[in-house]
Design an enzyme around this catalytic site. Structure first.
Site, PDB file in Angstrom:
ATOM      1  N   LYS A 244       0.840  -1.212   0.000  1.00 18.21           N
ATOM      2  CA  LYS A 244       0.000   0.000   0.000  1.00 18.21           C
ATOM      3  C   LYS A 244       0.863   1.245   0.000  1.00 18.21           C
ATOM      4  O   LYS A 244       2.028   1.227   0.425  1.00 18.21           O
ATOM      5  CB  LYS A 244      -0.966   0.029   1.197  1.00 18.21           C
ATOM      6  CG  LYS A 244      -0.323   0.038   2.593  1.00 18.21           C
ATOM      7  CD  LYS A 244       0.068   1.412   3.119  1.00 18.21           C
ATOM      8  CE  LYS A 244       0.804   1.359   4.444  1.00 18.21           C
ATOM      9  NZ  LYS A 244       1.590   2.521   4.770  1.00 18.21           N
TER      10      LYS A 244
ATOM     11  N   ASP B 173      -2.398  -1.971   9.957  1.00 15.01           N
ATOM     12  CA  ASP B 173      -2.587  -1.979   8.504  1.00 15.01           C
ATOM     13  C   ASP B 173      -3.146  -3.303   7.974  1.00 15.01           C
ATOM     14  O   ASP B 173      -3.423  -3.413   6.768  1.00 15.01           O
ATOM     15  CB  ASP B 173      -1.249  -1.716   7.794  1.00 15.01           C
ATOM     16  CG  ASP B 173      -0.758  -0.284   7.983  1.00 15.01           C
ATOM     17  OD1 ASP B 173      -1.589   0.586   8.303  1.00 15.01           O
ATOM     18  OD2 ASP B 173       0.445  -0.043   7.806  1.00 15.01           O
TER      19      ASP B 173
HETATM   20  O1  C5P Z   1      -0.185  -1.458  14.505  1.00 20.73           O
HETATM   21  P1  C5P Z   1       1.233  -1.773  14.209  1.00 20.73           P
HETATM   22  O2  C5P Z   1       1.742  -2.919  15.057  1.00 20.73           O
HETATM   23  O3  C5P Z   1       1.539  -1.988  12.776  1.00 20.73           O
HETATM   24  O4  C5P Z   1       2.064  -0.515  14.643  1.00 20.73           O
HETATM   25  C1  C5P Z   1       3.465  -0.546  14.768  1.00 20.73           C
HETATM   26  C2  C5P Z   1       3.894   0.605  15.656  1.00 20.73           C
HETATM   27  O5  C5P Z   1       3.665   1.840  14.971  1.00 20.73           O
HETATM   28  C3  C5P Z   1       3.122   0.725  16.945  1.00 20.73           C
HETATM   29  O6  C5P Z   1       3.690  -0.071  17.961  1.00 20.73           O
HETATM   30  C4  C5P Z   1       3.249   2.202  17.253  1.00 20.73           C
HETATM   31  O7  C5P Z   1       4.514   2.475  17.787  1.00 20.73           O
HETATM   32  C5  C5P Z   1       3.209   2.830  15.873  1.00 20.73           C
HETATM   33  N1  C5P Z   1       1.851   3.266  15.466  1.00 20.73           N
HETATM   34  C6  C5P Z   1       1.310   4.372  16.072  1.00 20.73           C
HETATM   35  N2  C5P Z   1       0.057   4.791  15.693  1.00 20.73           N
HETATM   36  C7  C5P Z   1      -0.622   4.138  14.741  1.00 20.73           C
HETATM   37  C8  C5P Z   1      -0.079   3.001  14.099  1.00 20.73           C
HETATM   38  C9  C5P Z   1       1.181   2.588  14.492  1.00 20.73           C
HETATM   39  O8  C5P Z   1       1.920   4.988  16.943  1.00 20.73           O
HETATM   40  N3  C5P Z   1      -1.834   4.572  14.381  1.00 20.73           N
END
Ligand code: C5P
Length: 346
Positions: free
Chosen positions: A11, A163
Protein backbone atom coordinates in the site's frame (compact mmCIF):
# COMPACT_ATOMS: atom_id res chain seq x y z
CA UNK A 1 -7.17 -29.38 -0.55
CA UNK A 2 -3.37 -29.54 -0.24
CA UNK A 3 -2.16 -26.10 -1.15
CA UNK A 4 -3.51 -22.53 -1.31
CA UNK A 5 -1.73 -19.60 -2.97
CA UNK A 6 -2.66 -16.04 -2.00
CA UNK A 7 -1.52 -12.65 -3.30
CA UNK A 8 -1.42 -9.77 -0.79
CA UNK A 9 -0.82 -6.15 -1.86
CA UNK A 10 1.54 -3.37 -0.85
CA UNK A 11 0.00 0.00 0.00
CA UNK A 12 0.79 3.67 -0.26
CA UNK A 13 -0.88 6.38 1.77
CA UNK A 14 -2.11 9.16 -0.52
CA UNK A 15 -2.63 11.23 2.61
CA UNK A 16 -1.49 10.42 6.13
CA UNK A 17 -2.58 12.85 8.82
CA UNK A 18 -1.42 12.05 12.33
CA UNK A 19 -2.70 13.30 15.69
CA UNK A 20 -1.04 13.33 19.11
CA UNK A 21 -0.60 9.93 20.80
CA UNK A 22 -3.56 8.36 22.56
CA UNK A 23 -3.31 6.92 26.08
CA UNK A 24 -2.50 3.50 24.56
CA UNK A 25 0.50 5.01 22.73
CA UNK A 26 -1.00 4.70 19.23
CA UNK A 27 -1.56 7.81 17.16
CA UNK A 28 -5.01 8.64 15.82
CA UNK A 29 -4.82 8.70 12.03
CA UNK A 30 -6.82 9.94 9.15
CA UNK A 31 -5.39 8.33 6.07
CA UNK A 32 -6.29 7.37 2.52
CA UNK A 33 -4.82 3.98 1.62
CA UNK A 34 -4.28 2.74 -1.92
CA UNK A 35 -3.38 -0.91 -2.56
CA UNK A 36 -0.83 -1.55 -5.33
CA UNK A 37 -0.37 -4.51 -7.65
CA UNK A 38 2.97 -5.22 -6.00
CA UNK A 39 2.07 -8.46 -4.25
CA UNK A 40 3.73 -10.77 -1.76
CA UNK A 41 2.85 -14.37 -2.47
CA UNK A 42 1.82 -16.57 0.46
CA UNK A 43 1.62 -20.30 -0.20
CA UNK A 44 0.30 -22.65 2.49
CA UNK A 45 0.46 -26.44 2.44
CA UNK A 46 -1.02 -28.97 4.83
CA UNK A 47 1.46 -30.07 7.51
CA UNK A 48 1.41 -31.38 11.08
CA UNK A 49 3.05 -28.31 12.60
CA UNK A 50 3.02 -24.60 11.85
CA UNK A 51 6.17 -23.42 10.11
CA UNK A 52 7.34 -20.67 7.78
CA UNK A 53 10.00 -20.15 5.17
CA UNK A 54 10.71 -16.87 3.40
CA UNK A 55 12.09 -16.37 -0.09
CA UNK A 56 13.51 -13.07 -1.30
CA UNK A 57 14.24 -11.43 2.08
CA UNK A 58 17.21 -13.16 3.77
CA UNK A 59 17.23 -11.11 6.99
CA UNK A 60 13.56 -11.52 7.82
CA UNK A 61 12.81 -13.76 10.84
CA UNK A 62 10.72 -16.84 10.04
CA UNK A 63 9.98 -17.66 13.67
CA UNK A 64 6.94 -16.88 15.82
CA UNK A 65 7.84 -13.16 15.82
CA UNK A 66 6.92 -12.97 12.13
CA UNK A 67 3.49 -11.35 11.71
CA UNK A 68 2.40 -14.13 9.33
CA UNK A 69 3.13 -16.74 12.02
CA UNK A 70 1.28 -14.63 14.59
CA UNK A 71 -1.66 -14.46 12.16
CA UNK A 72 -1.61 -18.26 11.84
CA UNK A 73 -1.60 -18.75 15.63
CA UNK A 74 -4.37 -16.14 16.02
CA UNK A 75 -6.58 -17.82 13.41
CA UNK A 76 -6.00 -21.26 14.94
CA UNK A 77 -6.83 -19.94 18.39
CA UNK A 78 -9.93 -18.14 17.07
CA UNK A 79 -11.29 -21.19 15.29
CA UNK A 80 -10.33 -23.46 18.18
CA UNK A 81 -12.41 -21.32 20.47
CA UNK A 82 -15.55 -21.25 18.31
CA UNK A 83 -15.37 -24.99 17.57
CA UNK A 84 -15.90 -26.75 14.26
CA UNK A 85 -19.34 -25.50 13.31
CA UNK A 86 -18.20 -22.92 10.81
CA UNK A 87 -19.75 -23.22 7.34
CA UNK A 88 -17.57 -25.21 5.01
CA UNK A 89 -15.49 -26.52 7.89
CA UNK A 90 -13.27 -29.40 6.89
CA UNK A 91 -12.17 -32.42 8.90
CA UNK A 92 -9.18 -30.66 10.36
CA UNK A 93 -11.43 -28.01 11.86
CA UNK A 94 -13.92 -30.50 13.26
CA UNK A 95 -11.01 -32.03 15.15
CA UNK A 96 -10.88 -28.82 17.23
CA UNK A 97 -13.50 -30.18 19.65
CA UNK A 98 -17.02 -29.21 20.76
CA UNK A 99 -18.62 -26.02 19.53
CA UNK A 100 -18.19 -22.94 21.76
CA UNK A 101 -15.74 -24.80 23.95
CA UNK A 102 -12.13 -23.64 24.05
CA UNK A 103 -9.81 -26.20 22.54
CA UNK A 104 -6.52 -25.92 24.42
CA UNK A 105 -4.97 -29.22 23.35
CA UNK A 106 -2.43 -27.99 20.84
CA UNK A 107 -1.83 -31.54 19.53
CA UNK A 108 -5.34 -31.38 18.05
CA UNK A 109 -4.78 -28.09 16.22
CA UNK A 110 -3.98 -28.18 12.52
CA UNK A 111 -0.64 -27.13 11.13
CA UNK A 112 0.58 -25.77 7.83
CA UNK A 113 3.82 -24.93 6.16
CA UNK A 114 3.75 -21.34 4.88
CA UNK A 115 6.08 -19.96 2.22
CA UNK A 116 6.27 -16.22 1.70
CA UNK A 117 7.76 -14.94 -1.56
CA UNK A 118 8.65 -11.35 -0.72
CA UNK A 119 8.32 -8.66 -3.32
CA UNK A 120 7.12 -5.80 -1.12
CA UNK A 121 10.12 -3.90 0.34
CA UNK A 122 10.90 -4.93 3.93
CA UNK A 123 10.44 -2.11 6.50
CA UNK A 124 9.68 0.18 3.56
CA UNK A 125 6.47 1.84 4.79
CA UNK A 126 4.41 -0.22 2.35
CA UNK A 127 2.75 -2.59 4.85
CA UNK A 128 4.73 -5.64 3.70
CA UNK A 129 4.46 -7.38 7.08
CA UNK A 130 0.75 -6.60 7.24
CA UNK A 131 0.30 -8.01 3.72
CA UNK A 132 1.93 -11.27 4.84
CA UNK A 133 -0.34 -11.46 7.88
CA UNK A 134 -3.39 -10.75 5.72
CA UNK A 135 -2.22 -13.33 3.18
CA UNK A 136 -1.71 -15.94 5.92
CA UNK A 137 -5.22 -15.31 7.27
CA UNK A 138 -6.85 -15.67 3.84
CA UNK A 139 -4.78 -18.71 2.87
CA UNK A 140 -5.22 -20.62 6.12
CA UNK A 141 -8.92 -19.74 6.35
CA UNK A 142 -9.20 -21.56 3.02
CA UNK A 143 -6.78 -24.44 3.71
CA UNK A 144 -8.28 -25.22 7.11
CA UNK A 145 -11.85 -24.65 5.92
CA UNK A 146 -12.47 -22.22 8.79
CA UNK A 147 -15.26 -20.44 6.93
CA UNK A 148 -14.58 -17.03 8.53
CA UNK A 149 -16.12 -14.13 6.59
CA UNK A 150 -14.35 -10.94 5.53
CA UNK A 151 -15.53 -9.00 8.59
CA UNK A 152 -14.28 -11.71 10.95
CA UNK A 153 -10.90 -11.81 9.24
CA UNK A 154 -10.69 -8.00 9.42
CA UNK A 155 -11.45 -8.04 13.15
CA UNK A 156 -8.76 -10.68 13.68
CA UNK A 157 -6.38 -8.69 11.45
CA UNK A 158 -6.93 -5.50 13.48
CA UNK A 159 -5.58 -7.31 16.57
CA UNK A 160 -2.39 -8.14 14.66
CA UNK A 161 -1.53 -4.71 13.27
CA UNK A 162 -3.06 -1.39 12.26
CA UNK A 163 -2.59 -1.98 8.50
CA UNK A 164 -3.70 -5.62 8.35
CA UNK A 165 -7.41 -4.84 7.80
CA UNK A 166 -6.55 -2.68 4.79
CA UNK A 167 -4.26 -5.38 3.40
CA UNK A 168 -7.32 -7.64 3.49
CA UNK A 169 -9.70 -5.06 2.02
CA UNK A 170 -7.44 -3.59 -0.65
CA UNK A 171 -8.44 -1.08 -3.35
CA UNK A 172 -8.85 2.41 -1.89
CA UNK A 173 -10.09 3.28 1.59
CA UNK A 174 -10.27 5.97 4.21
CA UNK A 175 -8.64 4.77 7.43
CA UNK A 176 -9.37 6.19 10.86
CA UNK A 177 -8.60 5.14 14.43
CA UNK A 178 -5.16 3.48 14.33
CA UNK A 179 -5.82 2.98 10.61
CA UNK A 180 -8.01 -0.07 11.14
CA UNK A 181 -11.43 1.66 10.87
CA UNK A 182 -12.00 1.53 7.12
CA UNK A 183 -14.45 3.11 4.71
CA UNK A 184 -14.05 2.00 1.06
CA UNK A 185 -13.51 4.82 -1.45
CA UNK A 186 -13.75 5.07 -5.21
CA UNK A 187 -11.57 6.93 -7.66
CA UNK A 188 -12.01 8.09 -11.24
CA UNK A 189 -8.85 6.52 -12.68
CA UNK A 190 -6.10 4.00 -12.12
CA UNK A 191 -2.83 5.42 -10.77
CA UNK A 192 0.62 4.58 -12.11
CA UNK A 193 3.43 4.63 -9.56
CA UNK A 194 7.21 4.48 -9.53
CA UNK A 195 8.64 3.39 -6.17
CA UNK A 196 12.08 4.44 -4.99
CA UNK A 197 13.17 1.84 -2.45
CA UNK A 198 16.06 2.14 0.02
CA UNK A 199 18.14 -0.88 0.95
CA UNK A 200 17.94 0.10 4.57
CA UNK A 201 14.43 0.10 6.13
CA UNK A 202 12.95 2.40 8.76
CA UNK A 203 11.31 1.29 12.01
CA UNK A 204 7.69 2.46 12.17
CA UNK A 205 7.69 2.94 15.98
CA UNK A 206 10.92 4.97 15.67
CA UNK A 207 9.32 7.26 13.08
CA UNK A 208 6.25 7.81 15.28
CA UNK A 209 8.55 8.57 18.25
CA UNK A 210 10.44 11.10 16.13
CA UNK A 211 7.10 12.58 15.03
CA UNK A 212 6.24 13.09 18.73
CA UNK A 213 9.63 14.61 19.41
CA UNK A 214 9.28 17.06 16.51
CA UNK A 215 5.68 17.87 17.47
CA UNK A 216 6.85 18.67 21.01
CA UNK A 217 9.60 20.85 19.63
CA UNK A 218 7.25 22.73 17.28
CA UNK A 219 4.20 23.45 19.41
CA UNK A 220 4.07 27.07 18.19
CA UNK A 221 2.87 25.98 14.73
CA UNK A 222 5.81 26.28 12.37
CA UNK A 223 6.10 24.92 8.86
CA UNK A 224 5.86 21.18 8.32
CA UNK A 225 7.30 19.60 5.18
CA UNK A 226 4.75 18.30 2.71
CA UNK A 227 4.96 15.88 -0.19
CA UNK A 228 7.67 15.99 -2.78
CA UNK A 229 9.82 18.26 -0.68
CA UNK A 230 7.27 21.06 -0.97
CA UNK A 231 6.49 22.94 2.21
CA UNK A 232 2.97 23.22 3.53
CA UNK A 233 2.79 26.23 5.77
CA UNK A 234 0.70 25.63 8.84
CA UNK A 235 0.15 21.89 8.29
CA UNK A 236 -0.18 21.03 11.95
CA UNK A 237 1.47 17.91 13.33
CA UNK A 238 -1.82 17.40 15.19
CA UNK A 239 -4.45 17.58 12.42
CA UNK A 240 -6.87 15.52 14.50
CA UNK A 241 -7.10 18.59 16.72
CA UNK A 242 -6.59 21.27 14.13
CA UNK A 243 -8.73 20.09 11.20
CA UNK A 244 -12.08 18.31 11.50
CA UNK A 245 -11.84 16.48 8.15
CA UNK A 246 -8.17 16.58 7.08
CA UNK A 247 -8.48 14.36 3.99
CA UNK A 248 -11.72 15.83 2.58
CA UNK A 249 -9.93 17.68 -0.25
CA UNK A 250 -8.04 14.58 -1.32
CA UNK A 251 -11.17 12.43 -1.30
CA UNK A 252 -12.90 15.02 -3.48
CA UNK A 253 -9.92 15.12 -5.86
CA UNK A 254 -9.96 11.32 -6.17
CA UNK A 255 -13.38 11.30 -7.81
CA UNK A 256 -12.37 13.94 -10.37
CA UNK A 257 -10.22 13.31 -13.46
CA UNK A 258 -7.49 15.82 -12.58
CA UNK A 259 -4.31 14.22 -11.24
CA UNK A 260 -2.83 17.67 -10.54
CA UNK A 261 -5.60 18.34 -8.06
CA UNK A 262 -4.97 14.95 -6.43
CA UNK A 263 -1.27 15.78 -6.25
CA UNK A 264 -2.03 19.07 -4.50
CA UNK A 265 -3.78 17.25 -1.68
CA UNK A 266 -1.22 14.50 -1.13
CA UNK A 267 0.49 14.93 2.23
CA UNK A 268 2.25 12.75 4.77
CA UNK A 269 2.62 14.09 8.30
CA UNK A 270 5.31 11.46 9.01
CA UNK A 271 7.56 12.76 6.23
CA UNK A 272 9.46 15.33 8.39
CA UNK A 273 10.08 12.67 11.06
CA UNK A 274 11.35 10.15 8.50
CA UNK A 275 13.59 12.80 6.91
CA UNK A 276 14.92 13.73 10.33
CA UNK A 277 15.94 10.10 10.95
CA UNK A 278 17.15 9.57 7.40
CA UNK A 279 18.63 12.80 5.99
CA UNK A 280 19.67 10.88 2.84
CA UNK A 281 16.00 10.82 1.84
CA UNK A 282 16.10 14.60 1.33
CA UNK A 283 18.79 14.11 -1.32
CA UNK A 284 16.66 11.47 -3.05
CA UNK A 285 13.63 13.79 -2.95
CA UNK A 286 15.82 16.54 -4.42
CA UNK A 287 16.96 14.23 -7.21
CA UNK A 288 13.37 13.36 -8.17
CA UNK A 289 11.86 16.82 -7.55
CA UNK A 290 10.70 17.15 -11.18
CA UNK A 291 9.59 13.56 -11.64
CA UNK A 292 5.96 12.61 -12.16
CA UNK A 293 3.03 14.70 -10.92
CA UNK A 294 3.64 14.13 -7.18
CA UNK A 295 6.14 12.53 -4.85
CA UNK A 296 5.34 11.32 -1.37
CA UNK A 297 6.90 9.23 1.35
CA UNK A 298 4.98 5.98 1.65
CA UNK A 299 3.67 5.56 5.22
CA UNK A 300 6.56 5.76 7.68
CA UNK A 301 9.07 5.41 4.82
CA UNK A 302 11.70 5.16 3.60
CA UNK A 303 10.09 4.19 0.24
CA UNK A 304 9.22 7.24 -1.85
CA UNK A 305 6.25 6.88 -4.19
CA UNK A 306 6.09 8.93 -7.39
CA UNK A 307 2.68 9.34 -9.00
CA UNK A 308 3.12 9.46 -12.78
CA UNK A 309 0.76 10.94 -15.37
CA UNK A 310 0.07 7.52 -16.93
CA UNK A 311 1.49 4.01 -17.28
CA UNK A 312 3.78 4.86 -20.22
CA UNK A 313 5.34 7.84 -18.41
CA UNK A 314 5.76 5.69 -15.29
CA UNK A 315 7.55 2.99 -17.33
CA UNK A 316 9.98 5.45 -18.88
CA UNK A 317 10.53 7.27 -15.57
CA UNK A 318 11.29 3.95 -13.85
CA UNK A 319 13.89 3.11 -16.52
CA UNK A 320 15.45 6.57 -16.24
CA UNK A 321 15.64 6.44 -12.42
CA UNK A 322 17.06 2.90 -12.44
CA UNK A 323 19.96 4.32 -14.48
CA UNK A 324 20.43 7.55 -12.50
CA UNK A 325 19.96 6.07 -8.99
CA UNK A 326 21.84 2.74 -9.24
CA UNK A 327 22.23 2.50 -5.44
CA UNK A 328 18.41 2.37 -5.00
CA UNK A 329 15.84 -0.14 -6.19
CA UNK A 330 13.22 1.22 -8.56
CA UNK A 331 9.88 -0.59 -8.84
CA UNK A 332 6.76 -0.02 -10.94
CA UNK A 333 3.24 -0.61 -9.63
CA UNK A 334 -0.32 0.39 -10.39
CA UNK A 335 -3.28 0.94 -8.10
CA UNK A 336 -5.85 0.54 -6.79
CA UNK A 337 -5.34 -3.24 -6.60
CA UNK A 338 -7.22 -6.06 -4.91
CA UNK A 339 -6.77 -6.93 -1.24
CA UNK A 340 -5.35 -10.29 -0.15
CA UNK A 341 -7.05 -12.90 -2.31
CA UNK A 342 -6.80 -16.56 -3.27
CA UNK A 343 -4.94 -16.90 -6.58
CA UNK A 344 -4.78 -20.70 -6.78
CA UNK A 345 -5.82 -23.88 -5.00
CA UNK A 346 -4.56 -27.44 -5.48
O1 C5P B 1 -0.19 -1.46 14.51
P1 C5P B 1 1.23 -1.77 14.21
O2 C5P B 1 1.74 -2.92 15.06
O3 C5P B 1 1.54 -1.99 12.78
O4 C5P B 1 2.06 -0.52 14.64
C1 C5P B 1 3.47 -0.55 14.77
C2 C5P B 1 3.89 0.60 15.66
O5 C5P B 1 3.67 1.84 14.97
C3 C5P B 1 3.12 0.72 16.95
O6 C5P B 1 3.69 -0.07 17.96
C4 C5P B 1 3.25 2.20 17.25
O7 C5P B 1 4.51 2.47 17.79
C5 C5P B 1 3.21 2.83 15.87
N1 C5P B 1 1.85 3.27 15.47
C6 C5P B 1 1.31 4.37 16.07
N2 C5P B 1 0.06 4.79 15.69
C7 C5P B 1 -0.62 4.14 14.74
C8 C5P B 1 -0.08 3.00 14.10
C9 C5P B 1 1.18 2.59 14.49
O8 C5P B 1 1.92 4.99 16.94
N3 C5P B 1 -1.83 4.57 14.38
Amino acid sequence: MQEVRVLAPAKVNLALRVGPPRPDGFHPLETVFEALDLFDEIIVRSADELSLSIEGAPGLPADSSNLAMRAAYALRERVGRVGGGAPGAGDSVRRFGGADRPSRDSSQLPGAHMTIRKRIPVAGGMAGGSADAAGALVALNELWGCGLGADELMALGAQLGSDVPFSLLGSLALGRGRGEELTPLRCAAMHSWVLVVSDEGLSTPAVFREFDRLAGATQSGPEVGGPGGQTHVGASPCPARAEPDPTAGLRQALIGPDLASLAEHMINDLQPAALSLRPDLAATLGHIADCGVARILSGSGPTIAILAADAASADSLAARLAASLPELTILRADGPAAGAHVAGVR
